[in-house]
Motif scaffolding. Structure first.
Motif, PDB file in Angstrom:
ATOM      1  N   ASP A  12       1.964   0.981  -6.178  1.00 26.87           N
ATOM      2  CA  ASP A  12       1.956  -0.474  -6.158  1.00 26.87           C
ATOM      3  C   ASP A  12       1.906  -0.920  -7.617  1.00 26.87           C
ATOM      4  O   ASP A  12       1.109  -0.388  -8.408  1.00 26.87           O
ATOM      5  CB  ASP A  12       0.728  -0.987  -5.387  1.00 26.87           C
ATOM      6  N   ARG A  13       2.743  -1.858  -7.991  1.00 27.60           N
ATOM      7  CA  ARG A  13       2.827  -2.242  -9.408  1.00 27.60           C
ATOM      8  C   ARG A  13       1.494  -2.759  -9.943  1.00 27.60           C
ATOM      9  O   ARG A  13       1.082  -2.402 -11.055  1.00 27.60           O
ATOM     10  CB  ARG A  13       3.916  -3.292  -9.603  1.00 27.60           C
ATOM     11  N   ALA A  14       0.795  -3.574  -9.172  1.00 21.95           N
ATOM     12  CA  ALA A  14      -0.471  -4.127  -9.640  1.00 21.95           C
ATOM     13  C   ALA A  14      -1.525  -3.034  -9.771  1.00 21.95           C
ATOM     14  O   ALA A  14      -2.281  -2.982 -10.755  1.00 21.95           O
ATOM     15  CB  ALA A  14      -0.950  -5.226  -8.695  1.00 21.95           C
ATOM     16  N   HIS A  15      -1.592  -2.150  -8.780  1.00 24.05           N
ATOM     17  CA  HIS A  15      -2.572  -1.066  -8.833  1.00 24.05           C
ATOM     18  C   HIS A  15      -2.275  -0.130 -10.012  1.00 24.05           C
ATOM     19  O   HIS A  15      -3.186   0.317 -10.711  1.00 24.05           O
ATOM     20  CB  HIS A  15      -2.557  -0.267  -7.534  1.00 24.05           C
ATOM     21  N   ALA A  44      -0.769  -0.842 -12.783  1.00 26.67           N
ATOM     22  CA  ALA A  44      -1.057  -1.523 -14.044  1.00 26.67           C
ATOM     23  C   ALA A  44      -2.536  -1.435 -14.404  1.00 26.67           C
ATOM     24  O   ALA A  44      -2.900  -1.508 -15.591  1.00 26.67           O
ATOM     25  CB  ALA A  44      -0.625  -2.985 -13.964  1.00 26.67           C
ATOM     26  N   ALA A  45      -3.389  -1.261 -13.404  1.00 24.75           N
ATOM     27  CA  ALA A  45      -4.830  -1.200 -13.646  1.00 24.75           C
ATOM     28  C   ALA A  45      -5.332   0.225 -13.899  1.00 24.75           C
ATOM     29  O   ALA A  45      -6.521   0.427 -14.168  1.00 24.75           O
ATOM     30  CB  ALA A  45      -5.575  -1.797 -12.446  1.00 24.75           C
ATOM     31  N   THR A 101       2.539   2.423 -21.290  1.00 27.68           N
ATOM     32  CA  THR A 101       2.206   1.267 -20.473  1.00 27.68           C
ATOM     33  C   THR A 101       1.999   0.074 -21.399  1.00 27.68           C
ATOM     34  O   THR A 101       2.021   0.201 -22.629  1.00 27.68           O
ATOM     35  CB  THR A 101       0.918   1.500 -19.651  1.00 27.68           C
ATOM     36  N   ARG A 102       1.748  -1.076 -20.810  1.00 26.92           N
ATOM     37  CA  ARG A 102       1.503  -2.264 -21.622  1.00 26.92           C
ATOM     38  C   ARG A 102       0.172  -2.191 -22.366  1.00 26.92           C
ATOM     39  O   ARG A 102      -0.070  -2.971 -23.285  1.00 26.92           O
ATOM     40  CB  ARG A 102       1.574  -3.514 -20.743  1.00 26.92           C
ATOM     41  N   GLY A 136       7.226  -1.019 -14.786  1.00 27.14           N
ATOM     42  CA  GLY A 136       5.771  -1.015 -14.738  1.00 27.14           C
ATOM     43  C   GLY A 136       5.139  -0.001 -15.668  1.00 27.14           C
ATOM     44  O   GLY A 136       4.131  -0.279 -16.326  1.00 27.14           O
ATOM     45  N   GLY A 179       8.667   0.215 -10.574  1.00 28.50           N
ATOM     46  CA  GLY A 179       7.263   0.388 -10.917  1.00 28.50           C
ATOM     47  C   GLY A 179       7.062   1.547 -11.873  1.00 28.50           C
ATOM     48  O   GLY A 179       6.132   1.557 -12.675  1.00 28.50           O
ATOM     49  N   SER A 211       0.825  -1.198   0.000  1.00 24.60           N
ATOM     50  CA  SER A 211       0.000   0.000   0.000  1.00 24.60           C
ATOM     51  C   SER A 211       0.855   1.240   0.000  1.00 24.60           C
ATOM     52  O   SER A 211       1.969   1.261   0.517  1.00 24.60           O
ATOM     53  CB  SER A 211      -0.905   0.006   1.244  1.00 24.60           C
TER      54      SER A 211
END
Length: 313
Positions: A265-268, A270-271, A225-226, A210, A185, A2
Motif C-alpha cells: 500500500d503506498r501510504a503504508h 511511505a511510513a 525514498t522521499r 513510491g 508503489g 490492504s
C-alpha cells in the motif's frame, strides 16, 4: 488497499537455453524462465498468494511452464494458451557467472496476450516488467492494465529489466515505463536499467513512484525514498553458479516481504522506517543469494530459507 490478497504477476514466460559448461558451443539445457514468470514462481515458493497472467504455448515447453507454476503454488486462472511457439532465450555465461541473452521472440505466444478485463477482486498488487513491456501487442495490454489497476487502488510494482537488443523504439519504451513508474508503489531496477532508461531514482520519485530499489550486483541493494536512502550488502554466504533470475528473486522477495507485513500500500510503504527497509532488503538479498547458488532461475522455497526444506529439484 490492504495486502491481504493476492499478487498478480503479468508478463512473459519463456525457456532459457543454458550452457552446461563454460566453454564455446557447450551443450544447452532448457530452463524455464522469463522475468515475470520467475517472479511468480518465486512468490509462490515463498507462500505468497500469487496469480500469473500470461499466454503460454500449447507446445511441450508451454506445458512444462504451466506445470511448474502449479508445482510452485501459483494460481493459473489468468493463464491463456495458444498454438504459437514458446519464446526461447539462448544464454551465455561469462567467467563471473553473469548471464547474457539472445532472444527468439517472433510470433511467440507470450507477446500475444489479450486483455483479461478486471483483475480478481482480492488483488492487492500487480507486478509487471521485462520483455512484456517491450514487445507488442502485449506491451500495450500490460501498460493499460497497470494504469487501470493503479486507478483502482491496486499497488503496482515495476521492474523494467531492459533487454536492449529487443528494443526497436527506445523513446516509446521509455515513455511506457515513465507512465507506469508514475503510478507505481515500487520500482525495482538495476544499475544497467537506470542507465538505459536515463532516469535516476530521484527522477522516478519526483514523477510519482513510491519507492525505488536499485540492485547493484555484488555491491548489494539500495532503496531510495522521499526520506532518504537505505543500503544493504549482497549475500555472499553461498558460491555463485550463475546470476540467472537474481534480479527477479529480489523483486519476488520484496513483494513477499511487503505482503507478509501488510505493506503493499503506498501510504503504508511511505511510513516504513530505515530498519524496516533493512529487513526487506536483507531478505531480498538472501533470496537472491540462494538463487545464484544454483543453475538457472531456481528461487528457494520458504521451507529452504527456514532450514527445513528439501532442495528444489
Amino acid at each position: 488497499m490492504s495486502s491481504n490478497g493476492r499478487v498478480v504477476v503479468g508478463g512473459e514466460a519463456l525457456v532459457d537455453l543454458v550452457p552446461l559448461e563454460r566453454q564455446p558451443l557447450a551443450p544447452l539445457a532448457p530452463r524455464l524462465g522469463g522475468g515475470p514468470y520467475n517472479v511468480a514462481v518465486g512468490l509462490g515458493r515463498l507462500e505468497t498468494p500469487t496469480t500469473m497472467l500470461t499466454r503460454l504455448s500449447t507446445d511441450s515447453f508451454g506445458d512444462a511452464l504451466l506445470a511448474r507454476l502449479q508445482d510452485s503454488g501459483v494460481d493459473e486462472a489468468l493463464v491463456q494458451r495458444g498454438e504459437e511457439p514458446s519464446t526461447l532465450a539462448v544464454v551465455t555465461i561469462d567467467e563471473t557467472g553473469a548471464a547474457r541473452y539472445s532472444f527468439h521472440v517472433s510470433g511467440a505466444a507470450d507477446r500475444l496476450v489479450t486483455d483479461p478485463g478486471d483483475l480478481p477482486a482480492d488483488t492487492a498488487a500487480l507486478a509487471v516488467g521485462t520483455l512484456s513491456l517491450v514487445l507488442e501487442p502485449g506491451a500495450s495490454v500490460y501498460a493499460d492494465l497497470a494504469r487501470r489497476a493503479a486507478e483502482a487502488g491496486v499497488f503496482v510494482s515495476l521492474d523494467p529489466n531492459i533487454r536492449e537488443a529487443l528494443v526497436t523504439d527506445p523513446d516509446r519504451v521509455r515513455a511506457r515505463l515513465d507512465a507506469i513508474a508514475a503510478v507505481a508503489g515500487l520500482v525495482k531496477l538495476s544499475d544497467e536499467d537506470a542507465r538505459w532508461w536515463g532516469r535516476t531514482p530521484a527522477d522516478l520519485l519526483a514523477a510519482g513512484a513510491g519507492a525505488v530499489v536499485v540492485t547493484r550486483g555484488a555491491d548489494g541493494l539500495v532503496v531510495h525514498t522521499r526520506d532518504g536512502e537505505v543500503a544493504v550488502g549482497a549475500d555472499v554466504s553461498r558460491p555463485v553458479v550463475d546470476t540467472i533470475g537474481a534480479g527477479d528473486s529480489v523483486h519476488s522477495a520484496l513483494l513477499a516481504h511487503l505482503h507478509a507485513a501488510d505493506l503493499l500500500d503506498r501510504a503504508h510503504l511511505a511510513a516504513l522506517d530505515p530498519d524496516g527497509w533493512r529487513d526487506a532488503l536483507g531478505f531480498a538479498a538472501r533470496v537472491a543469494g540462494w538463487t545464484c547458488s544454483r543453475a538457472g532461475a531456481e528461487p528457494p522455497t520458504r521451507a529452504e530459507l527456514d532450514g527445513g526444506g528439501r532442495p528444489v529439484d
